[in-house]
Design an enzyme around this catalytic site. Sequence first.
Site, PDB file in Angstrom:
ATOM      1  CB  CYS A  50      -0.930   0.006   1.215  1.00  0.00           C
ATOM      2  SG  CYS A  50      -0.077  -0.114   2.800  1.00  0.00           S
ATOM      3  CG  ASN A  51       2.500   2.939   2.919  1.00  0.00           C
ATOM      4  OD1 ASN A  51       1.641   3.745   2.581  1.00  0.00           O
ATOM      5  ND2 ASN A  51       2.547   2.426   4.138  1.00  0.00           N
ATOM      6  CB  SER A 109       8.741   1.374   6.821  1.00  0.00           C
ATOM      7  OG  SER A 109       9.156   0.141   6.287  1.00  0.00           O
ATOM      8  CD  GLN A 120       4.056  -5.610   3.150  1.00  0.00           C
ATOM      9  OE1 GLN A 120       4.966  -4.771   3.242  1.00  0.00           O
ATOM     10  NE2 GLN A 120       2.787  -5.291   3.292  1.00  0.00           N
ATOM     11  N   GLY A 194      -8.876   7.029  18.490  1.00  0.00           N
ATOM     12  CA  GLY A 194      -9.499   6.361  19.622  1.00  0.00           C
ATOM     13  C   GLY A 194      -9.917   4.952  19.276  1.00  0.00           C
TER      14      GLY A 194
END
Length: 447
Positions: A50-51, A109, A120, A194
Amino acid sequence: MHIIVTGFNHETAPVELRERMTFSAEGLGRSLQRLRNTKSILECVILSTCNRMELYVVSDQPHTGRYYSKVFLESEFGIPKEEFVHNLYVKEDDDAVSHLFRVVSGLDSMVLGETQILGQVKDALMSAQAERVTGTIFNQLFKQAVTLGKRIQSTTEIGQNAVSVSYAAVELGKKMFSTFTGKTVLLLGAGETGELTAKHLVESGADRVIVLNRTFAKAKEMADRFHGEARPFHQLVASIREADIVVSSTGAPEAVIAKNAVEKAVDKRLSPLFLIDIAVPRDIDPAIHGLDNVFLYDIDDLKDIVETNLGLRQREAEKAEGMIREEVEHFREWVHTLGVVPLITALREKAMEIQAETMDSIERKLPDLTEREKRVLRKHTKSIVNQMLRDPLARIKELAVTKNRDEAFELFAHIFALEEQLEAKEIETTQRKTAGDVSLKPSPRTC
């Protein structure tokens, strides 16, 4: 041969581009085959998360490897190069190797030291091996990278100490409670941080979640995610009384948990109450700090912990960088030794041919030899050959990692008259490449 990585990550490309240029698990095999069949590409691995999105290739020429990697991306996603090329980084040889080692170690990262990337990278290698698109270079490089990543995790503390607000809250709770098992979490509001904090608490063992919100439907929606219980906001005091941990992130303009409400809730209470106020402005009255057996932490407290822990990880990252530099040097030495393999093979084959011819001559001159006597002669003549070769082969391996290795290889070939064997091998390899012989692609091997 040249190692090239072409790609982007969370720092060089916006999420909109990363979403458009993602390799799906279902189509990864076909993409690997198309990349491997691209001009100038000899081996390849695709890392897509995803990054980040990265193409690792072994190419016969650096400029063509760079060019055709970009052409592949353009055709694969149907996006003109002009729309993504300025987001790409391209690294070659030692820089590419160092980049892979930094990636697998969590140094590149979004969260410094995160460990998910190690798995990964390993999955990316196994997918490439399953498609038979890796070879000698990448089987060694990625195996070395995964091993290094594991070693950095086990010998440094780069992955230790919470570096997110939600994890910092959980770490604080661990200092207060020996275990979260059997504990009840009260979640006020629907804030993302939260909710994430509550999720980490549940994953750490908390058994029960109660959710309060001004809008009951929202409370119910969030409670369902935790298999918890939704309650109306007017049950605040009763809910605090039942809770061990309160996480508040309502976004209200003023405090929603007053000191007197907490006083009522903890009256005659023996166990500690842990309050985490993640809201800005604060949800919980700071005066609560004065109550016995009540522990309140706000967002600034948590950020202080995160910054301290980031500093600790940065120091551990420096240790990891030193290990990476050593490992890059080891890989470079290994690559240099590859040039000696044809020489060793040629000398062994020539020596074994001489041994075989000698045995044929002996058997013609001594036709009455028994099979046992022939086996003994074969064994001992091969032993003589191997003993004679041991020292020359050891010396040429040592010279393979020196700056004068090319001259040493040429002299070695000349001394042992290996030019004919080497030329024959080169012609054979060229013919097999031209014919597209799949035997040149080694079978997949796991890490």
